[in-house]
Design a protein around this motif. Structure first.
Motif, PDB file in Angstrom:
ATOM      1  N   TYR A  63       0.408   8.422  -1.465  1.00  0.00           N
ATOM      2  CA  TYR A  63       0.923   7.876  -2.712  1.00  0.00           C
ATOM      3  C   TYR A  63      -0.046   8.151  -3.852  1.00  0.00           C
ATOM      4  N   GLU A  64       0.490   8.663  -4.944  1.00  0.00           N
ATOM      5  CA  GLU A  64      -0.326   9.052  -6.099  1.00  0.00           C
ATOM      6  C   GLU A  64      -0.557   7.912  -7.081  1.00  0.00           C
ATOM      7  N   SER A  65       0.283   6.915  -7.055  1.00  0.00           N
ATOM      8  CA  SER A  65       0.263   5.839  -8.042  1.00  0.00           C
ATOM      9  C   SER A  65      -1.057   5.058  -8.021  1.00  0.00           C
ATOM     10  N   LYS A  66      -1.738   5.039  -9.175  1.00  0.00           N
ATOM     11  CA  LYS A  66      -2.977   4.276  -9.280  1.00  0.00           C
ATOM     12  C   LYS A  66      -2.709   2.785  -9.106  1.00  0.00           C
ATOM     13  N   SER A  67      -1.606   2.302  -9.661  1.00  0.00           N
ATOM     14  CA  SER A  67      -1.300   0.877  -9.533  1.00  0.00           C
ATOM     15  C   SER A  67      -1.042   0.499  -8.072  1.00  0.00           C
ATOM     16  N   LEU A  68      -0.403   1.376  -7.306  1.00  0.00           N
ATOM     17  CA  LEU A  68      -0.190   1.103  -5.884  1.00  0.00           C
ATOM     18  C   LEU A  68      -1.520   1.130  -5.137  1.00  0.00           C
ATOM     19  N   LYS A  69      -2.360   2.101  -5.439  1.00  0.00           N
ATOM     20  CA  LYS A  69      -3.672   2.168  -4.788  1.00  0.00           C
ATOM     21  C   LYS A  69      -4.477   0.904  -5.088  1.00  0.00           C
ATOM     22  N   ASP A  70      -4.423   0.429  -6.336  1.00  0.00           N
ATOM     23  CA  ASP A  70      -5.112  -0.812  -6.710  1.00  0.00           C
ATOM     24  C   ASP A  70      -4.521  -2.014  -5.976  1.00  0.00           C
ATOM     25  N   PHE A  71      -3.198  -2.028  -5.880  1.00  0.00           N
ATOM     26  CA  PHE A  71      -2.497  -3.109  -5.173  1.00  0.00           C
ATOM     27  C   PHE A  71      -2.928  -3.155  -3.703  1.00  0.00           C
ATOM     28  N   ILE A  72      -2.986  -2.005  -3.058  1.00  0.00           N
ATOM     29  CA  ILE A  72      -3.408  -1.930  -1.657  1.00  0.00           C
ATOM     30  C   ILE A  72      -4.864  -2.368  -1.524  1.00  0.00           C
ATOM     31  N   PHE A  73      -5.717  -1.904  -2.428  1.00  0.00           N
ATOM     32  CA  PHE A  73      -7.134  -2.273  -2.408  1.00  0.00           C
ATOM     33  C   PHE A  73      -7.295  -3.790  -2.519  1.00  0.00           C
ATOM     34  N   GLU A  74      -6.597  -4.397  -3.464  1.00  0.00           N
ATOM     35  CA  GLU A  74      -6.690  -5.847  -3.656  1.00  0.00           C
ATOM     36  C   GLU A  74      -6.103  -6.605  -2.461  1.00  0.00           C
ATOM     37  N   SER A  75      -4.987  -6.136  -1.929  1.00  0.00           N
ATOM     38  CA  SER A  75      -4.388  -6.782  -0.759  1.00  0.00           C
ATOM     39  C   SER A  75      -5.334  -6.749   0.432  1.00  0.00           C
ATOM     40  N   ASN A  76      -6.017  -5.636   0.602  1.00  0.00           N
ATOM     41  CA  ASN A  76      -6.916  -5.485   1.744  1.00  0.00           C
ATOM     42  C   ASN A  76      -8.161  -6.363   1.636  1.00  0.00           C
ATOM     43  N   LYS A  77      -8.426  -6.917   0.463  1.00  0.00           N
ATOM     44  CA  LYS A  77      -9.542  -7.856   0.326  1.00  0.00           C
ATOM     45  C   LYS A  77      -9.222  -9.201   0.970  1.00  0.00           C
ATOM     46  N   THR A  78      -7.932  -9.497   1.092  1.00  0.00           N
ATOM     47  CA  THR A  78      -7.517 -10.759   1.691  1.00  0.00           C
ATOM     48  C   THR A  78      -7.323 -10.557   3.190  1.00  0.00           C
ATOM     49  N   LYS A  79      -7.154 -11.621   3.889  1.00  0.00           N
ATOM     50  CA  LYS A  79      -6.845 -11.516   5.313  1.00  0.00           C
ATOM     51  C   LYS A  79      -5.353 -11.715   5.561  1.00  0.00           C
ATOM     52  N   GLN A  80      -4.597 -11.977   4.496  1.00  0.00           N
ATOM     53  CA  GLN A  80      -3.187 -12.303   4.647  1.00  0.00           C
ATOM     54  C   GLN A  80      -2.310 -11.056   4.795  1.00  0.00           C
ATOM     55  N   VAL A  81      -2.521 -10.071   3.934  1.00  0.00           N
ATOM     56  CA  VAL A  81      -1.722  -8.843   3.943  1.00  0.00           C
ATOM     57  C   VAL A  81      -2.672  -7.664   3.864  1.00  0.00           C
ATOM     58  N   ASN A  82      -2.538  -6.728   4.820  1.00  0.00           N
ATOM     59  CA  ASN A  82      -3.423  -5.570   4.840  1.00  0.00           C
ATOM     60  C   ASN A  82      -2.626  -4.307   5.091  1.00  0.00           C
ATOM     61  N   PHE A  83      -3.079  -3.229   4.460  1.00  0.00           N
ATOM     62  CA  PHE A  83      -2.507  -1.903   4.648  1.00  0.00           C
ATOM     63  C   PHE A  83      -3.538  -1.101   5.428  1.00  0.00           C
ATOM     64  N   LEU A  84      -3.166  -0.673   6.626  1.00  0.00           N
ATOM     65  CA  LEU A  84      -4.132  -0.035   7.528  1.00  0.00           C
ATOM     66  C   LEU A  84      -3.588   1.278   8.066  1.00  0.00           C
ATOM     67  N   GLY A  85      -4.510   2.092   8.601  1.00  0.00           N
ATOM     68  CA  GLY A  85      -4.146   3.427   9.038  1.00  0.00           C
ATOM     69  C   GLY A  85      -3.697   3.564  10.475  1.00  0.00           C
ATOM     70  N   SER A  86      -3.951   2.540  11.309  1.00  0.00           N
ATOM     71  CA  SER A  86      -3.591   2.685  12.720  1.00  0.00           C
ATOM     72  C   SER A  86      -3.253   1.331  13.338  1.00  0.00           C
TER      73      SER A  86
END
Length: 119
Positions: free
Chosen positions: A86-109
């Motif tokens: 995904y190229e979207s900077k806002s999506l990348k920021d959203f994923i980065f911020e989500s991954n700081k929490t333990k509630q919702v995470n975007f992971l590779g495996s």
């Protein structure tokens, strides 16, 4: 749709497996969450391919609506996929911020998701 059960450190994790898109709307996310909760699971693993592509376009607000429901009900969620596409900077920021929490995470495996959700 198959729900594969994983139990790690007494935490029940549901891995949702399907060849089809199963989350097309916030209501689909709520229905899945209710189904998972009813079966006694604490946390959920979803695959990117099973979520509508509109989820990853933040302008649609589908991602925010779905993730808010998981957060409100305190159901941990890991979404597994290749998010570098995904190229979207806002999506990348959203994923980065989500991954700081333990509630919702975007992971590779799956392994990363199980490790993350078992803590």
């Amino acid at each position: 749709m198959i729900i594969q059960s994983h139990e790690i450190n007494t935490i029940k994790i549901a891995e949702v497996i399907s060849d089809n898109i199963i989350i097309q709307s916030a209501q689909d996310g709520l229905d899945l969450m209710g189904n998972i909760y009813y079966q006694g699971f604490d946390k959920v693993i979803l695959y990117e391919k099973n979520i509508t592509p509109e989820f990853f376009d933040l302008k649609t607000k589908i991602a925010g609506e779905i993730l808010q429901k998981f957060s409100n009900y305190r159901i941990g969620l890991a979404i597994v996929g290749d998010f570098d596409q995904y190229e979207s900077k806002s999506l990348k920021d959203f994923i980065f911020e989500s991954n700081k929490t333990k509630q919702v995470n975007f992971l590779g495996s799956l392994e990363d998701a199980l490790d993350n959700l078992s803590k």
